[in-house]
Enzyme design. Sequence first.
Site, short mmCIF file in Angstrom:
data_model
loop_
_atom_site.label_atom_id
_atom_site.label_comp_id
_atom_site.label_asym_id
_atom_site.label_seq_id
_atom_site.Cartn_x
_atom_site.Cartn_y
_atom_site.Cartn_z
N HIS A 1 -40.43 -10.47 -3.16
CA HIS A 1 -40.47 -9.23 -2.38
C HIS A 1 -41.09 -8.07 -3.17
O HIS A 1 -41.53 -7.10 -2.58
CB HIS A 1 -39.05 -8.80 -1.99
CG HIS A 1 -38.60 -9.28 -0.64
ND1 HIS A 1 -39.40 -9.21 0.48
CD2 HIS A 1 -37.41 -9.79 -0.22
CE1 HIS A 1 -38.72 -9.66 1.54
NE2 HIS A 1 -37.52 -10.03 1.14
N ASN B 1 -33.94 -4.52 -3.89
CA ASN B 1 -34.13 -3.16 -4.39
C ASN B 1 -35.07 -3.14 -5.59
O ASN B 1 -34.96 -3.98 -6.48
CB ASN B 1 -32.79 -2.58 -4.85
CG ASN B 1 -31.69 -2.90 -3.87
OD1 ASN B 1 -31.77 -2.52 -2.72
ND2 ASN B 1 -30.68 -3.65 -4.33
N GLU C 1 -40.48 -10.28 5.66
CA GLU C 1 -39.54 -11.40 5.58
C GLU C 1 -40.19 -12.75 5.85
O GLU C 1 -39.97 -13.73 5.13
CB GLU C 1 -38.33 -11.17 6.50
CG GLU C 1 -37.47 -9.97 6.09
CD GLU C 1 -36.98 -10.01 4.65
OE1 GLU C 1 -37.06 -11.07 4.00
OE2 GLU C 1 -36.51 -8.96 4.15
N GLY D 1 -27.44 -12.49 1.71
CA GLY D 1 -27.61 -13.30 0.51
C GLY D 1 -27.93 -12.46 -0.72
O GLY D 1 -27.34 -12.64 -1.78
N ALA D 2 -28.88 -11.53 -0.57
CA ALA D 2 -29.31 -10.73 -1.70
C ALA D 2 -30.21 -9.62 -1.19
O ALA D 2 -30.59 -9.62 -0.03
CB ALA D 2 -30.08 -11.58 -2.71
N MET D 3 -30.55 -8.68 -2.10
CA MET D 3 -31.36 -7.53 -1.69
C MET D 3 -32.36 -7.15 -2.77
O MET D 3 -31.99 -7.04 -3.94
CB MET D 3 -30.41 -6.37 -1.38
CG MET D 3 -31.10 -5.08 -0.99
SD MET D 3 -32.00 -5.27 0.58
CE MET D 3 -33.41 -4.22 0.27
N GLU E 1 -30.67 -1.44 2.91
CA GLU E 1 -31.44 -1.99 4.01
C GLU E 1 -30.46 -2.45 5.07
O GLU E 1 -29.47 -3.09 4.72
CB GLU E 1 -32.29 -3.18 3.56
CG GLU E 1 -33.25 -3.60 4.66
CD GLU E 1 -34.16 -4.78 4.26
OE1 GLU E 1 -34.07 -5.24 3.11
OE2 GLU E 1 -34.93 -5.20 5.11
N HIS F 1 -37.13 -15.62 -3.74
CA HIS F 1 -37.37 -14.77 -2.57
C HIS F 1 -37.30 -13.29 -2.94
O HIS F 1 -38.23 -12.52 -2.63
CB HIS F 1 -36.33 -15.12 -1.50
CG HIS F 1 -36.47 -14.35 -0.23
ND1 HIS F 1 -37.15 -14.84 0.86
CD2 HIS F 1 -36.05 -13.12 0.12
CE1 HIS F 1 -37.12 -13.94 1.83
NE2 HIS F 1 -36.45 -12.89 1.41
N GLU F 2 -36.23 -12.89 -3.58
CA GLU F 2 -36.08 -11.46 -3.90
C GLU F 2 -37.15 -11.02 -4.90
O GLU F 2 -37.71 -9.94 -4.78
CB GLU F 2 -34.68 -11.15 -4.45
CG GLU F 2 -33.52 -11.60 -3.57
CD GLU F 2 -33.64 -11.21 -2.11
OE1 GLU F 2 -34.23 -10.15 -1.81
OE2 GLU F 2 -33.16 -11.98 -1.25
N1 B3K Z 1 -33.97 -7.80 2.70
C1 B3K Z 1 -32.62 -8.27 2.57
C2 B3K Z 1 -31.83 -8.14 3.80
C3 B3K Z 1 -31.14 -6.87 4.04
C4 B3K Z 1 -30.04 -6.99 5.05
C5 B3K Z 1 -29.93 -5.95 6.04
N2 B3K Z 1 -28.75 -6.01 6.85
C6 B3K Z 1 -32.55 -9.68 2.14
C7 B3K Z 1 -33.82 -10.41 2.02
O1 B3K Z 1 -34.39 -10.82 2.99
O2 B3K Z 1 -34.29 -10.56 0.94
ZN ZN Z 2 -36.22 -11.11 2.31
#
Ligand code: B3K
Ligand code: ZN
Length: 881
Positions: free
Chosen positions: A307, A271, A326, A267-269, A127, A303-304
């Site tokens: 998502h 996936n 977000e 911070g984190a992703m 991302e 948060h992750e």
């Molecule tokens: N969705 C990711 C952010 C990705 C960063 C792109 N440069 C973090 C988050 O909001 O959970």
């Molecule tokens: Zn996020």
Amino acid sequence: MRTETPQTIYLKDYLPSPYIIDRIDLKFELREVDTEVEARMVITRNPASAEVNAPLVLVGDALELVSVKIDGETLAADRYTVSPTELVIRDLPDSCFCDVVTRIQPQTNTTLSGLYKSNDNFYTQCEAEGFRRIMYYLDRPDVMTRFSTTIVADKQKYPVLLSNGNKVGEGDSGKGRHWVKWVDPFRKPAYLFALVAGKLVVLEDHFRTRSGREVLLQIWVEHGNLDKCHHAMASVKRAMKWDEDRFGLEYDLDIYMIVAVSDFTMGAMENKGLNIFNTKYVLARPETATDWDFGAIEAVIGHEYFHNWTGNRVTCRDWFQLSLKEGLTVFRDQEFSMDLGSRAVERIDQVKTLRSAQFPEDAGPMAHPIRPTSYIEINNFYTVTIYEKGAEVIRMQHTLLGEAGFRKGMDLYFRRHDGQAVTTEDFVAAMADANGADLEQFKRWYDQAGTPVLRASGQYDAEQHCYRLTLAQSCPATPGQPEKLPFHIPVKMGLLGIEGQTLPLRLRGEAEAIQGSRVLSLTDAEQTFEFVDIPCQPVPSLLQGFSAPVKLEMAYTDAELAFLLAHDSDEFNRWDAGQKLAERVLLALVADAQAGRPLQLPEHFTSAMRQVLNNEQLDPALAAQALSLPTEGWLAEVMEVADPDTIHQARQFVRRKLAQALSADWLRHYQRLTQGAYVWTGDASAKRALRNVCLSYLCAGEQEQELQRAHEQFMQADNMTDQQAALAVLANVAHPLREHALSHFADQWQDEALVMDKWLQMQATSCLPGTLEHVKQLTQHRCFTLTNPNKVYALIRSFASANPLHFHAADGSGYHWVADQVLALDGINPQVASRVVSAFNRWKKYDTARQGLMKAELQRILAKEGLSPDVFEIASKALQA
Ligand code: B3K
Ligand code: ZN
């Protein structure tokens, strides 16, 4: 100067993709010099597209094409054109197999986007547009595809091979190599793709969902970190449970993996099934992580995880809709933290972030609505506006519809859109339709940038026993938006009687009064609300819980603010009244200092602070917040022309005076709040917070005995919260204890990268003379490197964004050095460079001499040959505004 100006992308140009990719089977041959990636894609025309004869345009970024086949046939040279950024294929059948092989160099990829290496392991970050650094693809979030991933790698070097979904097979490939295959049953956009390969160890646990599905939980980290994963694991389980309880949302795969990596831009992703985290948001032990870190880990893990529904199951149609996932997911993680901790204290922290970071962004050259209409580099839009203001806009819908109404809206949103890529319009439509509510005007919050000003005035009619509250709104112009229409603003409020009691609220024409607070809807530029049966002149408590992201202006007297601080039933507003009072005192002192008048701390302020400190009924965490003065950064924002030297002088003056006036009280509470062994509970951390505020005031006078006290706490602490708090005090005094503590800390924690980040940060934010020179030396320290974002944020960005005194040094030395760092970082990691250069955004807030110096640095940056679009966008917009 750059030769071509980077292109701007517009929301109005959105068109559905002419093609869709039904599935992609990926195979990675991970090697030491380069990596080959094979993709077999099933590509069909998109019935939703009007472009019937369009060629297939797959995007790439820094890619090398090895081969391309359609339906198994190598393509003739006249059927396609290729460059590192594009593979265009003409004359495709309606449906075909497309086999593409690319070659990439993860080893030299310092951007940390796409596939890269960190401490010898492979990781991905896709991302927003990182997948195109791996494979030519329709790299846009509305192309949702079924993925399978086969990873082949050296068995010794990369024993662990992870990707999204469920593991379906593994085996030996010969020559010391092995393979693993993963299949993700859910369609997803490419930005949610992930791969990890390397030497990692795992902490495992299980979670049984409420429908009885058994989920394997894994946290993968580098050797030596396993003992720091327990808090993260407990947080995952809390998050899974909370999402079931509060939103009825369950996890949907058999396995949920988190991998911690030390080189990570954000911070984190999130996936799918394989979250990748910055180590900062996973690793914690009481000795290495502060209470703040523990809370932040819980929040980011939440948060992750959240998502998975708000982002992954329902994703964004295009990147202009980023706040769809977000803003909503921040709202969800905020509520998670509030439900598990103290609502008021969490809310105060949220509003502090909003005011100190988002309000300035909304008032500066990068101001954008939460749904922007254009961008040059999408990575520049992962902003406090998209995230935190986005969350406020969701929160206002929650306030207007109530918890049950909001839940109905969420349920409908998932019923309608599960598995789709949608827009913020779709979200608001679900909220409105589920509740039969009219949110048409409310939608302006998505389109108009800028922080609205809410002016309130009240008038008590003693004869009629009524109180008329007039609310008026306006919103300043922002780039590209000179005029604004009125917003729909929910104003939660109450009226306080003479003893501080909340008065029943009945608007003229209503049959019954409401006990306690109520929410007024302000929709016009100005409206008057008339409350009847009000026995005496009340004090209004407005915008309770910060019910809208606006600047409230109300001509309270100092006495009224002190009254609200002491009595408001809304704890957020108690804190806010205290901050307003402090802000006034500080601004008056700044004015006195500028005019050369002697400084004097008003007695009413000392006594208000004394009351807070000595009110043992008050939650210590709330007291700690109320006793902390507004930051220098915030004071700069509220001044017409910011004067960083005088702001620092005035704030230090207030701290010293409070230290003296309340010296016995600080000491008494410091001693009273002593605790036993460390536990991370709300109660224990609240006490530590207040005790450390006491310590900081005790030391504000820099008396030997008090500095010794701080040093003693530093040496004896069994946890990082207390150790860091003491070191932060010492880092700001010119005393031999400072040097001792800093070097002791560095020796003690040299092997703990995250703790060394704290060490760098405390020195970067010191107010002592010579800080810039010292920071320059720290760039040579063995723990520092420009290639690690955490190190850059700890040292360089902290200096630029959290040390106004030295960054804004009148001779321009701070600006010059930071600009040098931006130029160096631009060639390494443009996303990180772009975050650092944002420190120049508010140049207009300063005097003309500083303005000139800052502009000159921005121009110098813009003159760099081959500057990244990331930094170009921020620096050029800063200068245009
Ligand atoms: N969705 C990711 C952010 C990705 C960063 C792109 N440069 C973090 C988050 O909001 O959970
Ligand atoms: Zn996020």
